[in-house]
Write a protein that holds these residues in place. Structure first.
Motif, PDB file in Angstrom:
ATOM      1  N   ALA B 100      28.232  56.071 -11.022  1.00 51.80           N
ATOM      2  CA  ALA B 100      27.972  56.071 -12.467  1.00 51.80           C
ATOM      3  C   ALA B 100      27.384  54.718 -12.887  1.00 51.80           C
ATOM      4  CB  ALA B 100      29.263  56.354 -13.237  1.00 51.80           C
ATOM      5  N   LEU B 101      27.942  53.632 -12.357  1.00 50.19           N
ATOM      6  CA  LEU B 101      27.441  52.298 -12.708  1.00 50.19           C
ATOM      7  C   LEU B 101      26.019  52.102 -12.182  1.00 50.19           C
ATOM      8  CD1 LEU B 101      30.678  50.225 -11.988  1.00 50.19           C
ATOM      9  CD2 LEU B 101      29.771  50.869 -14.227  1.00 50.19           C
ATOM     10  N   ASN B 103      23.795  54.231 -11.991  1.00 43.89           N
ATOM     11  CA  ASN B 103      22.880  55.007 -12.830  1.00 43.89           C
ATOM     12  C   ASN B 103      22.925  54.585 -14.294  1.00 43.89           C
ATOM     13  OD1 ASN B 103      21.572  57.163 -11.197  1.00 43.89           O
ATOM     14  ND2 ASN B 103      23.702  57.595 -10.641  1.00 43.89           N
ATOM     15  N   TYR B 104      23.763  53.579 -14.624  1.00 42.73           N
ATOM     16  CA  TYR B 104      23.998  53.214 -16.025  1.00 42.73           C
ATOM     17  C   TYR B 104      22.788  52.485 -16.599  1.00 42.73           C
ATOM     18  CZ  TYR B 104      26.720  51.607 -20.051  1.00 42.73           C
ATOM     19  OH  TYR B 104      27.191  51.368 -21.324  1.00 42.73           O
TER      20      TYR B 104
END
Lengths: 225, 225
Positions: B100-101, B103-104
């Motif tokens: 997730a990070l 792709n943040y």
């Protein structure tokens, strides 16, 4: 002078209570019985006078020469923050971030109980994440009503966040936490908070930049300061 | 009076700069040219006197009756926070949170450039996440040196966090951001920040609890306040 109105705690104090709470939890884990306002201030990144002022709103004044009782202060803050209650939470958007949040240990430890995972993608429905099956977005109103959902977490892409916020609010949710990197609006009477995962990185870059300057530039970056 | 030492900005002010920065970015996006300290205070959750004091450390005083110039203040804060520089970042631990990070969107927009994803699990190596291939943990020292990594993000399970912090530090990284839900230690001279994803939830529960009390208990939760 009949019913005493609830004490008014300034918004900035409310925002600092979780920082104190985290610092105090660390001390409790190390079985430290009392703490000075100076030490707490250092751990929470504020000044000691501010700590004493903040705790005075909780009716906690510490003891001169001894400080504050760690366990009692933890109890007071958790009561004030509502952490002694059970807060049913729904996460909407089960991509990487939603799945990470569903598995995040730090939530349940504070009374935040994930009761549902919801996604608009039919392909994800039924998939199990963190012990819960993902449910379709269309069921959100029923889920909120039946499971008494208090807080909705938005972990969707930015483009879906506003629509999901409106669905949550129309289902009766009055507290919304937005992880999507976009600004959303909610009606008056609904609380909205936003998590910006880059804030702590910005604080790190401030100090890294200072160190680099002290060392004479980025050339020295590989070395230890 | 020769070389002026860098101004000393209090730690608490540094921690508030990203909040002002985020509020100012929202205003810039809406093409709002100037802002009062009162409005900024409201958006950042502090009082207006504090805002003026914080900005005085940046040498920014605003204009009476007009307020602060949004664009110039953005420039000043981003320079102060080091956001005008490029900060190569490595993420260690590519589970849901690490992915997730990776792709943040909010990171690259602030100058934080993910240059490597690292995981201890050989099965994950080579897998592509957010446009980067996951690399083995054993290559960390070489990756840090070759790509001039400035900041290491730990997104591993709690049990691996301390070991990973030590690997990062011995590779020469002096800024560490810990997302793992555990306390880790780093040597003096290394900056460490911790992200607690539950902090904003705690602030929401404070206000939700107040609302519930005002409405006469949790029974009224389904309704709008």
């Amino acid at each position: 002078m009949a019913d005493r109105p609830p004490r008014r705690i300034p918004e900035a104090t409310v925002a600092r209570l979780p920082l104190y709470y985290r610092a105090l939890l660390e001390m409790a884990e190390q079985r430290i019985p009392t703490v000075s306002s100076e030490r707490l201030a250092e751990m929470a990144g504020v000044n000691a006078a501010k700590v004493r002022k903040d705790f005075s709103y909780l009716g906690s004044y510490g003891t001169r020469g001894v400080g504050y009782d760690v366990e009692y202060l933890l109890f007071q803050i958790s009561r004030e923050l509502g952490l002694t209650q059970d807060w049913p939470v729904v996460i909407v958007g089960i991509g990487n971030l939603g799945a990470a949040l569903a598995n995040y240990r730090g939530f349940s430890a504070r009374g935040f109980r994930i009761v549902a995972l919801v996604d608009a993608d039919p392909a994800k429905c039924g998939m199990e994440v963190g012990g819960l099956a993902v449910e379709p977005l269309i069921d959100l109103p029923r889920i909120v009503a039946e499971r008494h959902v208090a807080i909705g977490i938005i972990a969707t892409p930015a483009s879906a966040a506003q629509e999901v916020a409106e669905l949550l609010v129309s289902a009766g949710v009055t507290s919304v936490l937005n992880f999507a990197p976009t600004v959303i609006a909610v009606p008056p009477g609904v609380s909205l908070r936003k998590v910006d995962l880059s804030i702590e990185l910005q604080i790190l870059s401030f100090y890294q930049q200072r160190r680099d300057e002290a060392e004479g530039g980025r050339v020295a970056l590989g070395g230890m300061s």
